[in-house]
Scaffold this motif. Structure first.
Motif, short mmCIF file in Angstrom:
data_model
loop_
_atom_site.label_atom_id
_atom_site.label_comp_id
_atom_site.label_asym_id
_atom_site.label_seq_id
_atom_site.Cartn_x
_atom_site.Cartn_y
_atom_site.Cartn_z
N PHE A 96 0.82 -1.21 0.00
CA PHE A 96 0.00 0.00 0.00
C PHE A 96 0.86 1.27 0.00
N ASP A 97 1.85 1.32 0.90
CA ASP A 97 2.71 2.51 0.97
C ASP A 97 3.54 2.68 -0.29
N ALA A 98 4.02 1.58 -0.85
CA ALA A 98 4.79 1.64 -2.11
C ALA A 98 3.90 2.16 -3.23
N MET A 158 0.50 17.73 -5.36
CA MET A 158 0.24 16.33 -5.06
C MET A 158 0.42 15.99 -3.58
N ALA A 159 0.81 16.97 -2.75
CA ALA A 159 1.01 16.71 -1.32
C ALA A 159 -0.25 16.16 -0.63
N PRO A 160 -1.47 16.64 -0.98
CA PRO A 160 -2.67 16.08 -0.33
C PRO A 160 -3.04 14.67 -0.80
N LEU A 161 -2.46 14.22 -1.91
CA LEU A 161 -2.86 12.95 -2.50
C LEU A 161 -2.77 11.76 -1.54
N PRO A 162 -1.62 11.53 -0.88
CA PRO A 162 -1.56 10.39 0.06
C PRO A 162 -2.59 10.48 1.18
N ARG A 195 -16.18 11.58 -3.57
CA ARG A 195 -16.38 12.88 -4.21
C ARG A 195 -15.24 13.85 -3.90
N VAL A 196 -14.70 13.78 -2.69
CA VAL A 196 -13.58 14.65 -2.34
C VAL A 196 -12.39 14.38 -3.25
N ASN A 197 -12.11 13.08 -3.51
CA ASN A 197 -11.01 12.72 -4.39
C ASN A 197 -11.25 13.17 -5.82
N ILE A 198 -12.51 13.04 -6.27
CA ILE A 198 -12.86 13.46 -7.63
C ILE A 198 -12.69 14.97 -7.78
N ILE A 199 -13.18 15.74 -6.79
CA ILE A 199 -13.06 17.20 -6.83
C ILE A 199 -11.59 17.61 -6.78
N TYR A 200 -10.83 16.95 -5.92
CA TYR A 200 -9.39 17.24 -5.82
C TYR A 200 -8.69 16.98 -7.16
N GLY A 201 -9.01 15.85 -7.78
CA GLY A 201 -8.41 15.52 -9.07
C GLY A 201 -8.74 16.56 -10.13
N LEU A 202 -10.00 17.02 -10.15
CA LEU A 202 -10.41 18.04 -11.12
C LEU A 202 -9.69 19.37 -10.86
N ILE A 203 -9.54 19.74 -9.58
CA ILE A 203 -8.85 20.99 -9.24
C ILE A 203 -7.40 20.93 -9.71
N VAL A 204 -6.74 19.79 -9.50
CA VAL A 204 -5.34 19.64 -9.92
C VAL A 204 -5.22 19.73 -11.43
N ILE A 205 -6.10 19.04 -12.14
CA ILE A 205 -6.05 19.04 -13.60
C ILE A 205 -6.28 20.45 -14.15
N ILE A 206 -7.27 21.16 -13.60
CA ILE A 206 -7.59 22.50 -14.09
C ILE A 206 -6.48 23.49 -13.74
N SER A 207 -5.99 23.44 -12.49
CA SER A 207 -5.00 24.43 -12.04
C SER A 207 -3.60 24.16 -12.57
#
Length: 317
Positions: A96-98, A158-162, A195-207
């Motif tokens: 998982f961590d890897a 990407m810091a919030p991703l993990p 939904r939080v992950n989906i919104i985060y992914g969209l924010i990263v892609i757009i920004s």
């Protein structure tokens, strides 16, 4: 369930399928994939070596190219060794961590590469639209700061991703449909609201990707406006300095956007198309970028030929 801690509803490891439906031929497919990986590493190392050893190439355009080559090596290396282990040795498990580390590396390095491509577009804009200011605007210390900013920006996005992945419970399956860990693939295994992950992914892609591609397009509109007012000879020279970068932009963004669209709208987890596109996204740009710059950039092409002739001459003796 295998690989899941039922008391905590958390995954201890994931299983990477590789190429769904092609398990029987994966062993043989690994050979051309490994060859492409070696070509990518060798080609990008050659670009870095040539720019580093040729003092006449210590200019912003070529330093940014070195950054691009270094990121290409890291991006392909973050996934290809594990992919080869899956295809050749059936080593399908990843802790998982890897998986989190690989996921963070792939996505953050992609963000860094997008920033470098934007910086290269800015370099071309200043060189063509404001040539007298190019030397003062893009000094070597400033280029180095831009490179550091690209690293910080990619890592920060990407810091919030993990954190967003670790908060998810996994109680359905631990089988990933790709050859490596992707945020889009992992979050779909969660048995909770994503939904939080989906919104985060969209924010990263757009920004990141969206903003960078928009600014690159805008810079080339300004370049085109300036170039159309030049003489034929000057136009050909200006377009010649931009064509390699334009190719690199398309090579990076087209697979990325295609992969994002497929993940966004694909309903079948066992589909082979997203897997193939994911592998293309991580392997094709590192292979093609040094080829494009080697063929289209006169200075790089001449140094490569000189290096090849020196190597041949040395081997003859």
């Amino acid at each position: 369930m295998v690989g899941l801690n039922s008391s905590e509803s958390s995954a201890t490891y994931f299983i990477l399928i590789g190429l769904p439906g092609l398990e029987e031929v994966q062993f043989w497919l690994a050979f051309p994939l490994c060859s492409l990986y070696l070509i990518a590493v060798l080609g990008n190392l050659t670009i870095i070596y040539i720019v580093r050893t040729e003092h006449s190439l210590h200019e912003p355009m070529y330093i940014f190219l070195c950054m691009l080559s270094g990121l290409d090596i890291l991006i392909s290396t973050s996934s290809m060794p594990k992919m080869m282990a899956i295809f050749w040795f059936n080593s399908t498990t990843i802790q998982f961590d890897a998986c989190l580390v690989q996921m963070f590396a792939i996505h953050s390095l992609s963000g860094m590469e997008s920033t470098v491509l934007l910086a290269m577009a800015f370099d071309r804009y200043v060189a063509i639209c404001h040539p007298l200011r190019h030397a003062t605007v893009l000094t070597l210390p400033r280029v180095a700061k831009i490179g550091m900013a690209a690293v910080v920006r990619g890592a920060a996005l990407m810091a919030p991703l993990p954190v967003f992945i670790k908060r998810l419970p996994f109680c359905r399956s631990n089988i990933l449909s790709h050859s490596y860990c992707l945020h889009q693939d992992v979050m779909k295994l969660a048995c909770a609201d994503i939904r939080v992950n989906i919104i985060y992914g969209l924010i990263v892609i757009i920004s990141a990707i969206g903003l960078d591609s928009l600014l690159i397009s805008f810079s080339y509109l300004l370049i085109l406006k300036t170039v159309l007012g030049l003489t034929r000879e000057a136009q050909a020279k200006a377009f010649g300095t931009c064509v390699s970068h334009v190719c690199a932009v398309f090579i990076f963004y087209v697979p990325f956007i295609g992969l994002s669209m497929v993940h966004r709208f694909s309903k079948r987890r066992d589909s082979l198309l997203p897997v193939i596109m994911a592998n293309i996204y991580l392997l094709v740009p590192p292979v093609l970028n040094p080829i494009v710059y080697g063929v289209k950039t006169k200075e790089i092409r001449q140094r490569i030929l000189r290096l090849f002739l020196m190597t041949t001459h040395t081997s003859d003796h």
